[in-house]
Write an enzyme that holds these catalytic residues in place. Structure first.
Site, short mmCIF file in Angstrom:
data_model
loop_
_atom_site.label_atom_id
_atom_site.label_comp_id
_atom_site.label_asym_id
_atom_site.label_seq_id
_atom_site.Cartn_x
_atom_site.Cartn_y
_atom_site.Cartn_z
CD GLU A 111 -2.63 1.26 2.62
OE1 GLU A 111 -3.05 0.16 3.04
OE2 GLU A 111 -2.87 2.35 3.18
CD GLU A 134 -3.24 7.67 5.38
OE1 GLU A 134 -4.26 7.04 5.72
OE2 GLU A 134 -2.08 7.36 5.74
#
Length: 347
Positions: free
Chosen positions: A235, A240
């Site tokens: 990932e 974020e």
């Protein structure tokens, strides 16, 4: 007798000082010659790619430190390097040549990078009003297992209430509403089965939501996730952000040994994350992965056969609420928007 002892001591001290002065000061007794005659040349590519070929040369230099004039630095032992500028402009490039013993000489030069045009492997400029392009984007629907594994509070839908293109941008809208047992709705767009790729440059220009509990993300997942369960599939979190910690941007890689809260990541604080658009980027090849904001790299991870970043990945855009990363939810927050100007992939 005392006079004789003092004379001997003076002679020994003098000899010791003379030896030190005759060396480099590093205890080796060798002389370090400083670098000289530094020259720096820059050849701007004629293909409007942003590539500039640099050559630095100096006598007695063993390495060269480049400052490309945009916050990016690189040490180049040979002095020869090609750097790809992410945007056009005039840049002052400074090069520091170093000798074996650390003595330096520096020189600056200006380069003018013309308008950059690229042929994108994949792009969405979000210029057509309505639902997102179904040829490029699909949806993850529902709450997933336990809130997509993160105890999130939203229900992801494919409604235009939660994902719509208007006035040149994609809006992923979080709404506080009761829906299929959840207290919030939002959207999670994915290019899975539409587009995936191995290696390249990703740029996403976006403006982030504020509000306690909001958790926008721009990220990528290994295309083999169905048969090679996370984190083995890999990932890549390009961006974020926590509404509870405004302007702090996280870039993280997850893989075996670095899953969950033990991700291989970094964070940096910028200004205007929720009021201005910024370009969140990834440069990915067989040897390294660099996560950046507005062209400024803040996290670099070495790539190799020992990590799962050498196969196809697809892109995910989503806005979550609460959960293990989003944290405490402000009950006064009734919504938020992750607004995206474009998604571009260059290979």
């Amino acid at each position: 007798m005392k006079y004789f002892r003092i004379s001997v001591l003076v002679v020994l001290v003098t000899a010791f000082i003379s030896c030190k002065k005759g060396g480099s000061g590093d205890g080796t007794g060798t002389t370090d010659t400083p670098p000289s005659n530094l020259t720096v040349s820059a050849i701007v590519g004629t293909d409007n790619s942003g590539n500039v070929a640099f050559t630095a040369s100096a006598s007695n230099a063993v390495t060269y430190d480049y400052d490309f004039g945009n916050g990016v630095y690189q040490t180049v032992p040979s002095g020869v390097v090609t750097y790809k500028y992410p945007s056009s402009g005039t840049y002052t490039v400074n090069v520091v040549a170093k000798s074996q013993g650390g003595q330096t000489i520096s020189k600056s030069t200006q380069v003018v990078v013309p308008t950059i045009t690229s042929t994108y492997t994949f792009s969405d400029e979000f210029n057509t009003d309505g639902a997102p392009d179904p040829n490029k984007w699909g949806y993850d629907i529902g709450t997933g297992s336990g809130g997509w594994g993160n105890n999130e509070l939203e229900y992801y839908t494919s409604r235009t209430d939660n994902a719509i293109v208007s006035n040149g941008t994609l809006k992923i809208n979080l709404k506080k509403e009761s829906y299929s047992g959840s207290a919030y709705t939002s959207a999670r767009l994915t290019s899975n089965t539409k587009f995936s790729f191995k290696y390249g440059k990703v740029e996403v220009r976006a403006k982030l939501p504020s509000g306690g509990g909001t958790w926008p993300a721009i990220w990528m997942l290994g295309s083999d996730f169905a048969t090679n369960a996370w984190p083995a599939c890999g990932e890549i979190d390009i961006m974020e952000h926590k509404g509870n910690d405004l302007n702090r941007i996280y870039g993280t890689l997850h893989y075996p040994g670095h899953s969950g809260g033990n991700g291989d990541g970094a964070n940096t604080v910028i200004s205007g994350a929720t009021t201005d658009f910024h370009v969140y980027g990834l440069e990915w090849n067989a040897t390294s992965m660099k996560i950046s904001i507005d062209g400024n790299v803040f996290k670099t991870v070495a790539n190799s056969a020992s990590v799962p970043f050498n196969h196809n990945f697809f892109i995910i855009l989503n806005l979550a609420m609460g959960g293990t990363f989003g944290g405490a939810v402000d009950p006064a927050v009734t919504g938020g928007t992750l607004e995206i100007d474009y998604v571009r992939v260059t290979q």
